[in-house]
Motif scaffolding. Structure first.
Motif, PDB file in Angstrom:
ATOM      1  N   ASN A   1       0.719  -1.272  -0.026  1.00  0.00           N
ATOM      2  CA  ASN A   1      -0.006   0.010   0.147  1.00  0.00           C
ATOM      3  C   ASN A   1       0.959   1.217  -0.125  1.00  0.00           C
ATOM      4  O   ASN A   1       2.030   1.350   0.593  1.00  0.00           O
ATOM      5  CB  ASN A   1      -0.941   0.083   0.992  1.00  0.00           C
ATOM      6  N   HIS A   2       0.456   2.221  -0.688  1.00  0.00           N
ATOM      7  CA  HIS A   2       1.083   3.489  -0.766  1.00  0.00           C
ATOM      8  C   HIS A   2       0.724   4.827   0.017  1.00  0.00           C
ATOM      9  O   HIS A   2      -0.523   5.156  -0.250  1.00  0.00           O
ATOM     10  CB  HIS A   2       1.170   3.819  -2.124  1.00  0.00           C
ATOM     11  N   SER A   3       1.505   5.289   1.024  1.00  0.00           N
ATOM     12  CA  SER A   3       0.565   6.285   1.925  1.00  0.00           C
ATOM     13  C   SER A   3       1.467   7.662   1.871  1.00  0.00           C
ATOM     14  O   SER A   3       1.109   8.691   2.344  1.00  0.00           O
ATOM     15  CB  SER A   3       0.473   5.476   3.291  1.00  0.00           C
ATOM     16  N   SER A   4       2.646   7.572   1.581  1.00  0.00           N
ATOM     17  CA  SER A   4       3.635   8.636   1.755  1.00  0.00           C
ATOM     18  C   SER A   4       4.959   8.574   1.115  1.00  0.00           C
ATOM     19  O   SER A   4       5.259   7.327   0.541  1.00  0.00           O
ATOM     20  CB  SER A   4       3.875   8.676   3.604  1.00  0.00           C
TER      21      SER A   4
ATOM     22  N   GLY B   1      -6.791   5.848   3.662  1.00  0.00           N
ATOM     23  CA  GLY B   1      -7.794   4.788   3.029  1.00  0.00           C
ATOM     24  C   GLY B   1      -6.905   4.126   1.771  1.00  0.00           C
ATOM     25  O   GLY B   1      -6.155   4.987   1.123  1.00  0.00           O
ATOM     26  N   LEU B   2      -7.500   2.875   1.450  1.00  0.00           N
ATOM     27  CA  LEU B   2      -6.624   2.203   0.358  1.00  0.00           C
ATOM     28  C   LEU B   2      -7.550   2.491  -1.017  1.00  0.00           C
ATOM     29  O   LEU B   2      -8.697   2.175  -1.047  1.00  0.00           O
ATOM     30  CB  LEU B   2      -6.898   0.593   0.674  1.00  0.00           C
TER      31      LEU B   2
ATOM     32  N   HIS C   1      -6.578  -6.167   4.933  1.00  0.00           N
ATOM     33  CA  HIS C   1      -6.457  -6.904   6.055  1.00  0.00           C
ATOM     34  C   HIS C   1      -5.310  -6.308   6.965  1.00  0.00           C
ATOM     35  O   HIS C   1      -4.945  -6.438   8.087  1.00  0.00           O
ATOM     36  CB  HIS C   1      -6.623  -8.149   5.952  1.00  0.00           C
ATOM     37  N   ARG C   2      -4.074  -6.191   6.058  1.00  0.00           N
ATOM     38  CA  ARG C   2      -2.771  -5.990   6.487  1.00  0.00           C
ATOM     39  C   ARG C   2      -2.420  -4.388   6.864  1.00  0.00           C
ATOM     40  O   ARG C   2      -1.642  -4.166   7.617  1.00  0.00           O
ATOM     41  CB  ARG C   2      -1.946  -6.564   5.626  1.00  0.00           C
ATOM     42  N   CYS C   3      -3.061  -3.675   6.050  1.00  0.00           N
ATOM     43  CA  CYS C   3      -2.426  -2.101   5.947  1.00  0.00           C
ATOM     44  C   CYS C   3      -3.344  -1.291   7.240  1.00  0.00           C
ATOM     45  O   CYS C   3      -2.792  -0.231   7.445  1.00  0.00           O
ATOM     46  CB  CYS C   3      -2.848  -1.523   4.743  1.00  0.00           C
TER      47      CYS C   3
ATOM     48  N   HIS D   1      -9.213   1.877   5.708  1.00  0.00           N
ATOM     49  CA  HIS D   1     -10.326   1.618   5.214  1.00  0.00           C
ATOM     50  C   HIS D   1     -10.335   1.595   3.769  1.00  0.00           C
ATOM     51  O   HIS D   1      -9.503   2.011   3.101  1.00  0.00           O
ATOM     52  CB  HIS D   1     -11.506   2.481   5.722  1.00  0.00           C
ATOM     53  N   ASP D   2     -11.444   0.921   3.159  1.00  0.00           N
ATOM     54  CA  ASP D   2     -11.528   0.654   1.708  1.00  0.00           C
ATOM     55  C   ASP D   2     -12.314   2.067   1.002  1.00  0.00           C
ATOM     56  O   ASP D   2     -13.335   2.295   1.309  1.00  0.00           O
ATOM     57  CB  ASP D   2     -12.454  -0.469   1.323  1.00  0.00           C
TER      58      ASP D   2
END
Length: 229
Positions: free
Chosen positions: A62-65, A146-147, A220-222, A225-226
């Motif tokens: 997942n990409h957040s930053s 959020g994803l 489930h891992r990150c 929310h979706d």
């Protein structure tokens, strides 16, 4: 934090750029990232690293930053030789392009359909050559948590190359350095390696099944929310 980053980052980036030898460049960056996170009291806690395959695969995170890449450089074992897949916009920045090329980075287009098709073939070729690629399937990040929706390129490439997809969840980086913010905050970082999924078929339907399974696992891992597909 910023002072340590400059003192460590600039010489390491310059050396990796000058050498243009990805195995050495990646080890240099790995060591510098470990030292940086240790000195700033933000080591990455890892779980499930033993589940990473030794053979060609796609590692989806997942990409957040902007902090994501640094955390992954510290956490991923350099012996496996993971290669990042980055957006082609970096290729228009000469210094950044030279540095990333020194790490063996593969550049892809996010928006143009014709270029995206060519890039899928480039990813397939790299996988068939035995590469282990790290991809952010969301393609980008924003300030909002959020994803986000996944791009299909990684899943089409995995299906065509018949290689597994490994799903991982990265936590804490958005809180360290949220988008539109340049002052980092002290937070806990963790990377958890989740399930591995193998393609069943090499067509679009197989790619869709891979995407749906990977997305459910990443949610489930990150811990976010979706935001939907």
């Amino acid at each position: 934090c910023c002072l340590i980053f400059v003192l460590l980052g600039l010489p390491v980036a310059a050396l990796a750029t000058l050498l243009q030898h990805p195995p050495i460049g990646c080890r240099l960056v790995h060591g510098a990232a470990l030292i940086f996170l240790a000195l700033t009291a933000m080591p990455v806690r890892t779980r499930g690293m033993q589940d990473l395959p030794e053979t060609a695969h796609l590692l989806l995170v997942n990409h957040s930053s902007y902090f994501d890449a640094l955390a992954l450089c510290a956490a991923l074992p350099p012996r496996l030789g993971h290669v990042f897949v980055a957006k082609r916009e970096f290729a228009t920045q000469p210094a950044m392009h030279a540095f990333l090329r020194g790490l063996g980075t593969l550049f892809v287009e996010r928006f143009a359909a014709t270029k995206s098709a060519e890039d899928v073939q480039a990813i397939v070729a790299a996988l068939l050559h035995g590469e282990k690629l790290v991809i952010f399937p969301e393609g980008t990040f924003t300030r909002e948590a959020g994803l986000k929706p996944f791009h299909m390129g990684a899943f089409v490439a995995a299906a065509r190359a018949d290689v597994p997809i490994v799903v991982a969840g990265l936590r804490g980086t958005r809180l360290v350095l949220r988008d539109q913010t340049w002052l980092p905050r002290l937070e806990s970082l963790s990377l958890e390696i989740g399930e591995t999924f193998r393609p069943h078929g090499n067509d679009w339907a197989a790619a869709i099944r891979l995407r749906d399974a990977a997305r459910a696992e990443m949610l489930h891992r990150c811990g976010e929310h979706d935001l939907g597909q």
